[in-house]
Motif scaffolding. Structure first.
Motif, mmCIF file in Angstrom:
data_model
loop_
_atom_site.group_PDB
_atom_site.id
_atom_site.type_symbol
_atom_site.label_atom_id
_atom_site.label_comp_id
_atom_site.label_asym_id
_atom_site.label_seq_id
_atom_site.Cartn_x
_atom_site.Cartn_y
_atom_site.Cartn_z
ATOM 1 N N LEU A 18 -51.085 30.182 -56.710
ATOM 2 C CA LEU A 18 -50.051 31.469 -56.600
ATOM 3 C C LEU A 18 -48.724 30.999 -57.351
ATOM 4 N N ALA A 19 -48.359 29.811 -57.250
ATOM 5 C CA ALA A 19 -46.953 29.675 -57.842
ATOM 6 C C ALA A 19 -46.807 30.098 -59.478
ATOM 7 N N LYS A 20 -48.152 29.851 -59.968
ATOM 8 C CA LYS A 20 -48.080 30.215 -61.491
ATOM 9 C C LYS A 20 -48.444 31.729 -61.500
ATOM 10 N N ARG A 21 -48.614 32.433 -60.300
ATOM 11 C CA ARG A 21 -48.877 33.978 -60.633
ATOM 12 C C ARG A 21 -48.116 34.732 -59.685
ATOM 13 N N THR A 22 -46.786 34.658 -59.823
ATOM 14 C CA THR A 22 -45.915 35.350 -58.913
ATOM 15 C C THR A 22 -44.914 36.281 -59.851
ATOM 16 N N LEU A 23 -44.619 37.205 -59.351
ATOM 17 C CA LEU A 23 -43.601 38.075 -59.944
ATOM 18 C C LEU A 23 -42.230 38.144 -59.311
ATOM 19 N N ARG A 24 -41.127 38.629 -60.139
ATOM 20 C CA ARG A 24 -39.683 38.661 -59.383
ATOM 21 C C ARG A 24 -39.632 39.608 -58.519
ATOM 22 N N ARG A 335 -56.752 33.602 -66.136
ATOM 23 C CA ARG A 335 -55.810 33.129 -67.314
ATOM 24 C C ARG A 335 -54.950 34.317 -67.221
ATOM 25 N N LEU A 336 -55.399 35.484 -67.202
ATOM 26 C CA LEU A 336 -54.686 36.722 -67.654
ATOM 27 C C LEU A 336 -53.549 36.988 -66.685
ATOM 28 N N SER A 337 -53.383 36.178 -65.622
ATOM 29 C CA SER A 337 -52.379 36.539 -64.473
ATOM 30 C C SER A 337 -51.437 35.424 -64.404
ATOM 31 N N VAL A 338 -51.327 34.182 -65.416
ATOM 32 C CA VAL A 338 -50.458 33.289 -65.221
ATOM 33 C C VAL A 338 -49.227 33.880 -65.801
ATOM 34 N N THR A 339 -48.020 33.745 -65.215
ATOM 35 C CA THR A 339 -46.801 34.127 -65.558
ATOM 36 C C THR A 339 -45.892 33.145 -66.188
ATOM 37 N N ASN A 340 -44.699 33.571 -67.079
ATOM 38 C CA ASN A 340 -43.912 32.590 -67.741
ATOM 39 C C ASN A 340 -42.748 32.588 -66.769
ATOM 40 N N ALA A 341 -41.857 31.615 -67.487
ATOM 41 C CA ALA A 341 -40.574 31.377 -66.856
ATOM 42 C C ALA A 341 -39.944 32.469 -66.212
ATOM 43 N N ARG A 342 -40.140 33.583 -66.942
ATOM 44 C CA ARG A 342 -39.230 34.919 -66.529
ATOM 45 C C ARG A 342 -40.239 35.760 -65.451
#
Length: 474
Positions: A18-24, A335-342
């Motif tokens: 989930l750490a790789k798949r969180t929104l701001r 893989r579609l839900s991985v978020t970037n640094a932003r």
């Protein structure tokens, strides 16, 4: 851990899934959310709706508009309750997952995803028509415009939700100013005789000057009446990125709906009254043609482009969040839900965008509009069923906001939504049939593969787990 008949994926067991798949979170208050709701839809005021006059005449589209506006208002009130009770990025999918289980959740999410993936393709064709009418950069072939729109606005969204929502809000404000300019200019050109200048079809049941294509024309105009409001239900997709979502999401979606009713009614009556029902029924840029060749028309043409851009921009946001939520929970490839640094979901933005660009190359805006409406109407049916089921089955569920009228309100929306699904086949049975086939293909993928790989730790699945645990305790 199991969820109904599904199991967690091995990847879900990792602590960093989930750490790789969180929104701001905390990037939007009710003002930005209301702006988001308006921006989803505002392109519908500038182009696309007028094709409904070719199906039902002015009278048919006007009646369809009134019925569909009532349906959307009832539906929005139901979704306001659901979004306050279950604030997650899945929106309608989250609600249906809690009420109808994995099958119902995925069916709803798929219908929403079809709507949001196809709608930008339709809007791209309308953007192309406005650009060509302005003779910008000497462009005469729309595909360059479609490509530029997708590349530019996906790029902006990759910079993060806060930046994207603020940019969207500014563009939407400009578009609303454009509509105000149109209204002021069109009042002086209005002639009530223009509303009924389509000859009545003597073979159509109930035909008249007001209803030239008869009673069936009203039904056929329904998908185009929906275009005035299509995607406003996407506001709850921003729940995880909103401040105090239990308060701000309901407030944002209701305010945006009220604004859209006013702008849609003004455009329908004034544009048709200025140009004439016959002339406006096939126009690619109806507001501009309604005003003629003066300075107001030129201004509205430029600002109309901003309105189309606002909806395109915001629906890209919507499809990315729906893809993100379905992927994070394992319904679609994770893989579609991985978020970037932003904290932007990269592939959830790019993959549906590529599909939408390919669809836009058909150049058939009316066909794509009907396909998007099919997905939307199916999702509305499932979301209203979800509201009714949760009211009956979980009356004690915390509801910071409660729908006025309760299940009576959402039952009305349910009935009209069912009629809207059928209406898409009246307008273009081939396009609606192909969209249904794609929907069935997604459901087959779920049946054979992804239902066994759901991610138990995702927020949407945890809502369902908590509900089951509460039922067992009772």
């Amino acid at each position: 851990m199991t969820i109904d008949d599904a199991t967690s994926t091995p990847e879900a067991a990792g602590d960093d899934y989930l750490a790789k798949r969180t929104l701001r979170s905390g990037t939007a208050g009710w003002v930005l959310l209301a702006g988001l709701g308006i921006s989803y839809v505002i392109s519908g005021d500038f182009s696309g709706w007028n094709f409904g006059i070719a199906e039902g005449g002015f009278g048919g589209l006007l009646i369809a508009f009134v019925v569909i506006a009532a349906m959307y208002l009832a539906m929005v009130l139901g979704m306001a309750e659901l979004s306050a009770a279950l604030p997650a990025a899945g929106g309608g999918y989250t609600f249906a997952r809690r009420a109808l289980g994995p099958w119902g959740g995925f069916a709803t999410g798929t219908a929403v995803l079809l709507e949001y993936a196809i709608a930008p393709a339709a809007i791209a064709t309308f953007i192309g028509a406005y650009v060509e009418s302005l003779n910008l950069f000497g462009i005469t072939d729309g595909w360059w415009v479609y490509l530029a729109a997708y590349a530019l606005f996906i790029g902006v969204h990759l910079a993060g939700a806060g930046e994207a929502l603020k940019a969207m809000f500014v563009i939407t404000a400009i578009a609303l100013v454009g509509l105000l300019i149109f209204v002021v200019a069109a009042v002086g050109l209005f002639d009530s005789a223009n509303l009924t200048d389509i000859a009545a079809d003597p073979d159509a049941l109930g035909s008249s000057d007001f209803l030239p294509f008869g009673l069936v024309g009203i039904w056929s105009a329904v998908p185009f009446a929906i275009w005035f409001f299509l995607a406003v239900e996407g506001v709850p997709l921003a729940a995880e990125e909103a401040r105090e979502p239990e308060k701000n999401v309901p407030k944002g979606i209701i305010i945006s709906m009220l604004v859209l009713i006013v702008t849609g009614a003004a455009v329908l009556v004034l544009a048709t009254g200025a140009l004439g029902a016959q002339g406006i029924s096939a126009s690619g840029n109806p507001l501009v043609e309604a005003l003629g060749d003066g300075a107001a028309a030129k201004t509205v043409n430029y600002i109309g482009l901003a309105g189309l851009v606002a909806s395109f921009f915001s629906i890209v946001y919507a499809y990315s969040r729906q893809t993100f939520a379905l992927s994070r929970a394992g319904y679609l490839p994770t893989r579609l839900s991985v978020t970037n640094a932003r904290k932007a979901p990269v592939l959830a933005l790019i993959v549906p965008g590529v599909i939408g660009f390919v669809l836009s190359l058909t150049g058939k805006g009316a066909m794509l509009l009907n396909m998007a409406v099919f997905g939307a109407a199916v999702s509305y049916v499932l979301m209203m069923i979800s509201h009714i089921v949760l009211r009956v089955r979980e009356p004690g569920m915390p509801r910071p906001y409660r729908t006025p009228g309760g299940i009576v309100t959402t039952s009305f929306a349910l009935v009209i939504a069912c009629a809207a699904v059928i209406a898409t086949f009246l307008v273009d049975p081939v396009a609606a049939g192909w969209t249904l086939a794609v929907f069935c293909a997604f459901m087959l993928y779920f049946a054979l593969y992804s239902r066994h790989r759901l991610v138990a730790s995702s927020p949407d699945e945890e809502f369902a787990v908590l509900a089951r645990a509460e039922e067992e305790l009772e």
